[in-house]
Design a protein around this motif. Structure first.
Motif, mmCIF file in Angstrom:
data_model
loop_
_atom_site.group_PDB
_atom_site.id
_atom_site.type_symbol
_atom_site.label_atom_id
_atom_site.label_comp_id
_atom_site.label_asym_id
_atom_site.label_seq_id
_atom_site.Cartn_x
_atom_site.Cartn_y
_atom_site.Cartn_z
ATOM 1 N N LEU A 1 0.812 -1.164 0.080
ATOM 2 C CA LEU A 1 0.089 -0.090 0.022
ATOM 3 C C LEU A 1 0.913 1.254 0.014
ATOM 4 C CD1 LEU A 1 -2.801 -0.873 2.709
ATOM 5 C CD2 LEU A 1 -3.010 -0.732 -0.030
ATOM 6 N N VAL A 2 1.938 1.432 0.700
ATOM 7 C CA VAL A 2 2.922 2.283 0.732
ATOM 8 C C VAL A 2 3.272 2.725 -0.522
ATOM 9 C CG1 VAL A 2 5.213 2.986 1.578
ATOM 10 C CG2 VAL A 2 3.617 2.319 3.100
ATOM 11 N N ALA B 1 4.578 5.475 7.111
ATOM 12 C CA ALA B 1 5.659 5.177 6.040
ATOM 13 C C ALA B 1 5.583 5.705 4.582
ATOM 14 C CB ALA B 1 5.814 3.823 5.853
ATOM 15 N N ALA B 2 4.340 6.261 4.545
ATOM 16 C CA ALA B 2 4.162 6.513 3.028
ATOM 17 C C ALA B 2 4.769 7.920 2.848
ATOM 18 C CB ALA B 2 2.543 6.662 2.762
ATOM 19 N N ILE C 1 -2.085 -1.758 9.944
ATOM 20 C CA ILE C 1 -1.718 -1.497 8.713
ATOM 21 C C ILE C 1 -1.936 -0.239 8.164
ATOM 22 C CG2 ILE C 1 -1.926 -1.975 6.312
ATOM 23 C CD1 ILE C 1 -2.508 -4.860 6.935
ATOM 24 N N VAL C 2 -2.979 0.407 8.602
ATOM 25 C CA VAL C 2 -3.338 1.865 8.048
ATOM 26 C C VAL C 2 -2.325 2.842 8.917
ATOM 27 C CG1 VAL C 2 -5.019 3.749 8.326
ATOM 28 C CG2 VAL C 2 -5.775 1.496 7.501
ATOM 29 N N ALA C 3 -2.438 2.478 10.313
ATOM 30 C CA ALA C 3 -1.176 3.352 11.000
ATOM 31 C C ALA C 3 0.055 3.412 10.406
ATOM 32 C CB ALA C 3 -1.255 3.037 12.297
ATOM 33 N N ALA C 4 0.612 2.039 10.036
ATOM 34 C CA ALA C 4 1.710 1.908 9.476
ATOM 35 C C ALA C 4 2.080 2.736 8.254
ATOM 36 C CB ALA C 4 2.268 0.732 9.567
ATOM 37 N N VAL C 5 0.953 2.823 7.291
ATOM 38 C CA VAL C 5 0.960 3.292 6.070
ATOM 39 C C VAL C 5 1.093 4.923 6.214
ATOM 40 C CG1 VAL C 5 -0.432 3.925 4.118
ATOM 41 C CG2 VAL C 5 -0.014 1.724 4.794
ATOM 42 N N VAL C 6 0.348 5.365 7.297
ATOM 43 C CA VAL C 6 0.396 6.839 7.398
ATOM 44 C C VAL C 6 1.604 7.286 7.880
ATOM 45 C CG1 VAL C 6 -0.297 8.535 9.007
ATOM 46 C CG2 VAL C 6 -2.059 7.012 8.116
ATOM 47 N N GLY D 1 3.230 5.658 -2.853
ATOM 48 C CA GLY D 1 4.373 6.364 -3.061
ATOM 49 C C GLY D 1 4.524 6.651 -4.517
ATOM 50 N N ALA D 2 3.984 5.606 -5.446
ATOM 51 C CA ALA D 2 3.939 6.164 -6.901
ATOM 52 C C ALA D 2 2.905 7.036 -7.284
ATOM 53 C CB ALA D 2 3.572 4.408 -7.476
#
Lengths: 363, 320, 658
Positions: free
Chosen positions: C482-483, C542-543, C535-540, C487-488
């Motif tokens: 997701l990141v 790391a993205a 997962i959402v917390a990690a995406v916020v 990112g892309a």
């Protein structure tokens, strides 16, 4: 903003016989090999003979400098010339041990450089030789005068004294007025003058130049070459000069060493290279040189024949053809080539014209 | 240029005069807090474990210690493990609410002898499985554990892998849920929410959106005043039924919450120690102050003051 | 050398025939087939409360250390001295700006003085623009009603940064000069940055007691590696020609270091200071778990009663502080160069201006020391209350209106992507997954990556947490995917348009600095206590990193290349897919690597919101004595996963660039 223009000096004549004086630098069987277990290459007859590719495949090593021998006389400008990959930059760095030679001998004023310990080497670098680099190597956070004084600062000279000396040298190289500028405010040519000044400030015995003008524009390059010649006249230091430009080599060098793939090809004065190229490679190399500018009468004279008039103008054997042209063509009689009272040969119109017009001459 | 200097200097002088001239109340040497001390109390290091009920205890005890006994109270926000560790080093004097933790008692009271018990708080801790009130009302039989398998499918979530979800909370809380689920042969999977925050939010969502949720919870807890959860009855607790952790098949015992102090503090004779030893109140008391803090968003000091002012008699009993 | 050897002989021809994507595909197919056959066997599952002998042994070690605390000379003479020194430092700084000291109800320097100092120092090392920003930022703290907490955090952060730099810069210089030192140090630095803080929090308080020292040391462990790495990089980036020129003049090593290397690396070292400060601020909320004072404590306490507003208010203060410190240090890095270029006139003014500023600041300090109105921030912090209630309302609105959508998204991704992938990982025999990982490592990264993968797999089995590790791996992989998608999309958009970049970048910076604890509660409300929330917390978190890296990569695609393709008549989509992304391949791989590292660093936070597996194990270890060993093992497992994938992706990056 142009700096003080240096006048174009005369074409130099080949100087006195370089074998007369004891050499400043003497290099014997110098090797530099990069790669694992490099020392085994110079020691092995077999490996010495391999081509570059074969050597790489067999041992994974590259021989950048192979068995180089030469001597540099005091006060001479010795040029090492070659194309990229010929090993010339490696060679000059071996002379000051910026790169450690694999085997061989480097003797400076009778002292073995390779045997010097770290302390002695530093002393040598501070006082005996200095180097001018292709990409200048200036310290961007220091002013010009501070850059020039850097070498003196390293060896411990006091601030007042080194600044004074630095200012002298700055004037010498024609940068008066720019003492307090920073390197990034100067053009390429001016930055290299700073590099030159820095090298001169320590009053070394020998100056090494590693392709110092390759990064400059052609017009600036010509100015800087003239500058080097002028300095050499004024200060008379021994110089070892690296370049890939033949014209530059012929203009500046008393003697020229041509290198290819790490090996020496031919070492001699400019006229020797043009007049008697050692092999096809050299011949190819010097093909485009205007022969009249380099060859001397020695190379084009013919033996005196009975029907020659022997009262024409007298010229020395080392006079460059171009300078003799007008004299010979204007005179109605052929010129005599005389050295120490002895007649060596005759140079007539045909000989001159053959060189100037037809590019023929020499062996 | 000189003009600029003069103008600048003038401007600065004016500003300077203004700053010093007006509102000249000086910082006096007023001591912090009521230092009408007889000095015999000194500093009192109180650990505060991270749940609001404890925070309520700590607020009231600290308030009384400061205002009535003149102690300097240092509150330290620590999890239970770290707090007990602090007994030995002298950094923690008291823990006001301990839920069982026989393992810690063995380690620090029996073995290392750095801590001692200081009596009960009067609060009764009830741990168990609770459901949101709307669910209890809609399906009253759900409060009997024997019907749980009937409703297992309704409790399914994306985390429970086809079984019903039993939601557990903060890992520092004592839990036998995994063993219970196995031993009572329930078609459920324990999912670890990881924090009390997550657990409370899940219950809030469940009540609001009428979602099916069953999970680990406990009383006294401030959240009960907002959403009064209903307990599910597991097989009754009998002494010894939880002796073997792997074979537990009964409900949690009612915990008499107790206070633990460091051995050093107990020997010190500080009036704060007496206060801690005598401190006791009911579940309702604690829930009330917890509500002030969590729901009414009062500061600890204000909440404590409000309760102490309204219950002066109880406080007097502690100070005797 | 090895690369040259590879392209000869029969092995080479085979290798040329089988392309990398084909090899990867073949490995994955083999895995799926074997999974179908061997499902459910030898999966090495371990129940939540169970311990292996390793965990029990680690527990015993921990207990022994704790029991010996009072008598062990190492503690008494070494650690205690360090603790006292750091405690004194922290207490001193706190007494200056945040905490009441002996006899005074307020700190030595009140708000007006601190604001004055902040403005003056920012102007002195930077320029007037950042000075204004600093003044505005600091005043904002007071308006939020968080003055004392902000000053506590500032005191702690500055102390930690000071210690980190004192240790880090000399070590960095050493690593910059010595290759061997660099090679030895790199694994330690990796370890310090990837080991979850939770794991060493409890032992740290055992050794250094509860208080300022532990909080500072926790922060230093995380903040020193950037200082060391960037200083080493700065030393190595000094142009080789300049170093050679100095060498040829006969410099000693010491002269070279002092006169050439250090001055020329100055700018990059200041960037290192910037990164150290950012890392230190990231530790603010975690340090609160061991009673560190400041904004972190406000956030953590607010969470207990799910008070999103207060948590957001405090989180916002942390973001503001990060922005101010970031801009000031960045300006300081650029100042040396720009001041020289603008020439003499401004320089002449500067010294008298600096002197005048200094006097003015001293005056403000005096005023704030003596007068109450300048010592305690006036007002009730009403701005903060407004912010808090706004945040509360916004969160409630989001919860009310978006729950349906968010739950649907969660279910789709969980049932469609996460669960199947997780089952594949956890239900395959452990040796099958291990072999697959090693094979993938070999294909993507070469021999060394494969060896690293093998070692990590072995150690992972040794920790006894294989099954949990696989669960976490599944969530991490989905989060990274997701990141990279974000990112892309955003990276390309930002890379192509400077305007979008300027608009979006501040949001990205804020998302990176905002303590994750702050947005946990709204996420819990929207997604429930699930792996997806984690997962959402990690995406916020790391993205933003991935987006920024890809944006930089796209922007660095040479103008001339893009022009050439446009003139041939490509559409925008073709330009992006055929030119910009392929040319920015290096950036894409770097973004994957960094994205994965950042996602892994959020595993423990994920454990607090329902991710279970390794994250929960670490949190449990921190909270319960008998689970300590398991928590430590879980932390090691997280580090192992990080190392394995970092090495593989880095090796893959080197190959794609070559």
């Amino acid at each position: 903003m142009t700096t003080a223009q240096t006048e174009v000096p005369q074409w130099r004549r080949t100087s006195q016989n370089p074998e007369d004086r004891t050499p400043v630098i003497s290099v014997r069987r110098l090797w530099k090999v990069f790669g694992p277990k490099a020392e085994q290459v110079p020691q092995s007859e077999e490996l010495c003979g391999l081509s570059r590719r074969e050597l790489m495949d067999r041992t994974g090593c590259t021989a950048a400098v192979r068995d180089v021998d030469f001597e540099v006389s005091p006060g001479e400008v010795f040029v090492v010339m070659g194309l990229s990959g010929s090993g010339k930059s490696t060679l000059v760095r071996c002379l000051t041990r910026l790169i450690e030679p694999t085997s061989g001998e480097v003797v400076f004023e009778g002292e073995d450089i390779r045997g010097a310990d770290a302390r002695r080497l530093r002393e040598l670098r501070r006082r005996k030789f200095s180097m001018v680099f292709q990409h200048f190597g200036l310290l961007p956070h220091r002013k010009v005068v501070e850059n020039v004084a850097f070498g003196l600062e390293i060896r411990g000279m006091g601030r007042g004294e080194r600044m004074r000396r630095a200012r002298e040298v700055v004037e010498l190289v024609g940068l008066a007025g720019y003492e307090n500028s920073y390197p990034d405010q100067l053009s390429g040519g001016m930055q290299q003058r700073v590099g030159l000044a820095r090298a001169l400030a320590g009053d070394p015995e020998v100056l090494f130049f590693d392709e110092p003008f390759s990064a400059l524009d052609p017009l600036i390059r010509r100015d800087m070459q003239n500058e080097v010649i002028r300095l050499h006249h004024e200060v008379g230091k021994t110089m070892v000069f690296i370049t890939h430009d033949l014209t530059e080599a012929l203009k500046l060098g008393d003697r020229i060493l041509i290198m290819r793939d790490g090996k020496m090809v031919q070492c001699g004065t400019g006229d020797e290279l043009v007049g008697a190229p050692a092999d096809d490679y050299v011949r190819d190399f010097v093909q485009d040189v205007p022969r009249g500018d380099v060859l001397t009468l020695r190379w084009i004279m013919r033996p005196a024949q009975d029907d020659d008039a022997l009262d024409g103008p007298e010229l020395g054997p080392d006079v460059v053809v171009r300078e003799a042209t007008r004299a010979v063509l204007a005179a109605e009689k052929p010129a005599k080539v005389v050295e120490n009272g002895k007649l060596l040969g005759i140079v007539g119109d045909e000989e001159i014209l053959a060189v100037v017009a037809g590019q023929q001459g020499g062996a | 240029m000189a003009r600029h200097w003069r103008a600048g200097a003038a401007g600065l002088t004016v500003l300077g005069l203004a700053l010093t001239g007006c509102v000249g109340a000086k910082v006096g040497d007023t001591a912090a807090g009521a230092k009408n001390a007889d000095g015999s109390c000194g500093t009192f290091n109180l650990a505060v474990n991270p749940w609001v009920g404890y925070q309520a205890d700590a607020a009231v005890v600290a308030y009384v210690a400061q205002h009535d006994l003149g102690c300097k109270v240092t509150k330290k926000n620590l999890k239970e493990e770290i707090a007990w560790q602090g007994f030995g080093t002298g950094e923690v004097d008291a823990v006001l609410e301990n839920w069982g933790h026989d393992d810690l008692k063995k380690k620090y009271i029996t073995d290392q002898k750095t801590a001692v018990s200081a009596g009960q708080t009067g609060n009764k801790g009830v741990i168990g499985w609770w459901v949101p009130p709307w669910l209890a009302k809609a399906h009253p039989d759900i409060t009997d554990w024997r019907n749980l398998n009937k409703y297992a499918a309704n409790f399914r979530t994306s985390e429970s892998g086809g079984k019903g979800q039993l939601l557990d909370g903060d890992p520092s809380y004592v839990t036998n849920d995994a063993a219970l689920v196995t031993n009572l042969k329930l078609n459920y999977k324990v999912v670890y929410a990881g924090s009390e925050t997550a657990l409370i939010q899940a219950y809030r969502n469940a009540e609001k959106n009428k979602q099916w949720l069953i999970g680990y919870f406990y009383e006294p807890q401030w959240f009960m005043t907002e959403v009064p959860l209903v307990k599910v009855d597991l097989p009754a607790y009998t002494p010894g039924c939880d002796a073997d952790a792997a074979k537990i098949a009964c409900d949690y015992p009612v915990y008499g919450l107790d206070k633990i102090v460091s051995a050093r503090f107990a020997r010190s004779g500080s009036p704060a120690y007496q206060l801690v030893k005598n401190f006791h109140w009911t579940n309702e008391d604690q829930n009330l102050v917890a509500k002030y803090i969590a729901v009414d968003k009062m500061s600890d000091e204000a909440a404590a003051k409000k309760w102490v002012d309204a219950n002066r008699d109880k406080v007097e009993a502690w100070l005797k | 050398m090895a690369a040259v050897a590879d392209t000869s002989g029969p092995v080479a021809t085979w290798r040329q025939k089988v392309t990398r994507p084909m090899a990867v595909g073949a490995i994955l197919v083999a895995w799926l087939v074997l999974f179908a056959v061997l499902r459910g066997r030898q999966t090495l599952t371990l129940a939540a409360a169970d311990l292996t002998s390793l965990h029990r042994w680690l527990n015993d070690v921990n207990d022994t250390v704790g029991a010996g605390r009072d008598s062990n000379p190492l503690f008494l003479y070494f650690f205690n001295e360090i603790r006292l020194a750091i405690d004194h430092l922290v207490t001193f700084v706190q007494s200056l700006i945040s905490q009441p000291t002996a006899g005074r109800p307020v700190p030595q320097i009140g708000w007006l003085g601190v604001v004055g100092i902040a403005g003056y120092l920012s102007w002195a090392v930077g320029n007037w623009r950042v000075a204004l920003l600093a003044v505005a930022g600091f005043t904002f703290f007071g308006l939020q009603g968080l003055w004392q907490e902000s000053m506590d955090t500032l005191a702690l952060t500055l102390s930690a940064v000071l210690v980190a730099l004192l240790i880090g810069i000399p070590l960095g210089v050493w690593a910059g000069l010595s290759d061997r030192c660099n090679k030895i140090m790199t694994p330690f630095l990796d370890f310090m940055q990837t080991m979850p803080t939770f794991v060493y929090l409890a032992p740290l308080t055992l050794v250094f007691l509860i208080g300022g020292a532990s909080a500072v040391i926790t922060t230093v462990i995380y903040a020193a590696p950037p200082a060391i790495r960037i200083t080493a990089h700065a030393i190595r980036s000094v142009p080789a020609t300049t170093v050679e020129a100095a060498d040829s003049l006969g410099t000693t090593r010491r002269q070279q270091l002092l006169k050439v290397l250090l001055p020329l690396s100055q700018r990059t070292v200041v960037m290192g200071v910037n990164q150290t400060i950012m890392a230190a601020l990231a530790m603010v909320t975690i340090a609160a778990l061991i009673d560190a004072p400041g904004l972190g404590k406000t956030v953590v306490q607010a969470l207990q009663s799910l008070d999103v507003g207060t948590a957001f208010n405090a989180g916002l203060a942390i973001v503001v502080m990060a922005i101010v410190l970031d801009r000031v240090t960045t300006a300081a890095a650029g100042r040396a160069d720009t001041a020289r270029r603008t020439g003499g006139a401004l320089v002449r003014w500067r010294r008298p201006l600096l002197a005048a500023g200094g006097i003015g600041t001293a005056f403000l300090v005096y005023v704030s020391h003596t007068y109450v109105y300048a010592a305690e921030f006036p007002g009730d912090g009403t701005a903060g209350t407004h912010i808090a209630s706004w945040a509360d309302t916004a969160t409630t609105w989001l919860q009310d209106h978006l729950s349906g959508l968010t739950n649907a998204v969660r279910d789709v991704i969980t049932y469609g992507l996460l669960n199947p992938f997780q089952t594949l990982l956890t239900d395959s025999p452990w040796w099958l997954v291990g072999l697959t990982l090693v094979a993938l490592g070999a294909v993507l990264g070469g021999r060394r990556a494969a060896v690293t993968a093998a070692v990590c797999v072995g150690l992972l089995v040794g920790t006894g947490l294989w099954s949990d590790g696989m669960t976490t791996l599944a969530s991490t992989a989905v989060a990274t995917v997701l990141v990279m998608l974000l990112g892309a999309v955003f990276g390309v958009w930002m890379g192509r348009s400077a305007l979008v970049d300027r608009l979006v970048r501040p949001t990205l910076d804020a998302a990176q600095v905002m303590p994750p604890f702050v947005y946990l509660v709204p996420f819990l409300a929207l997604f429930g206590a699930t792996r997806f929330t984690a997962i959402v917390a990690a995406v916020v978190y790391a993205a933003p990193v991935a987006i920024k890296i890809i944006a930089d990569g796209v922007r660095n695609v040479p103008e001339s290349t893009v022009e050439a393709t446009t003139s041939v008549g490509c559409t925008t989509w073709q330009i992006i897919t055929k030119v910009q992304l392929p040319v920015a391949r290096g950036a894409l791989t770097l973004a994957t690597n960094q994205g994965l590292i950042y996602v892994l660093s959020m595993v423990v936070v994920g454990g607090l919101v329902g991710a279970g597996a390794l994250g929960y194990d670490v949190v449990a270890g921190f909270s319960q004595g008998q689970l300590y060993g398991k928590g430590l093992a879980a932390g090691l497992a997280i580090v192992l996963l990080g190392v394995m994938f970092d090495r593989i992706t880095q090796a893959a990056a080197r190959r794609t660039r070559a």
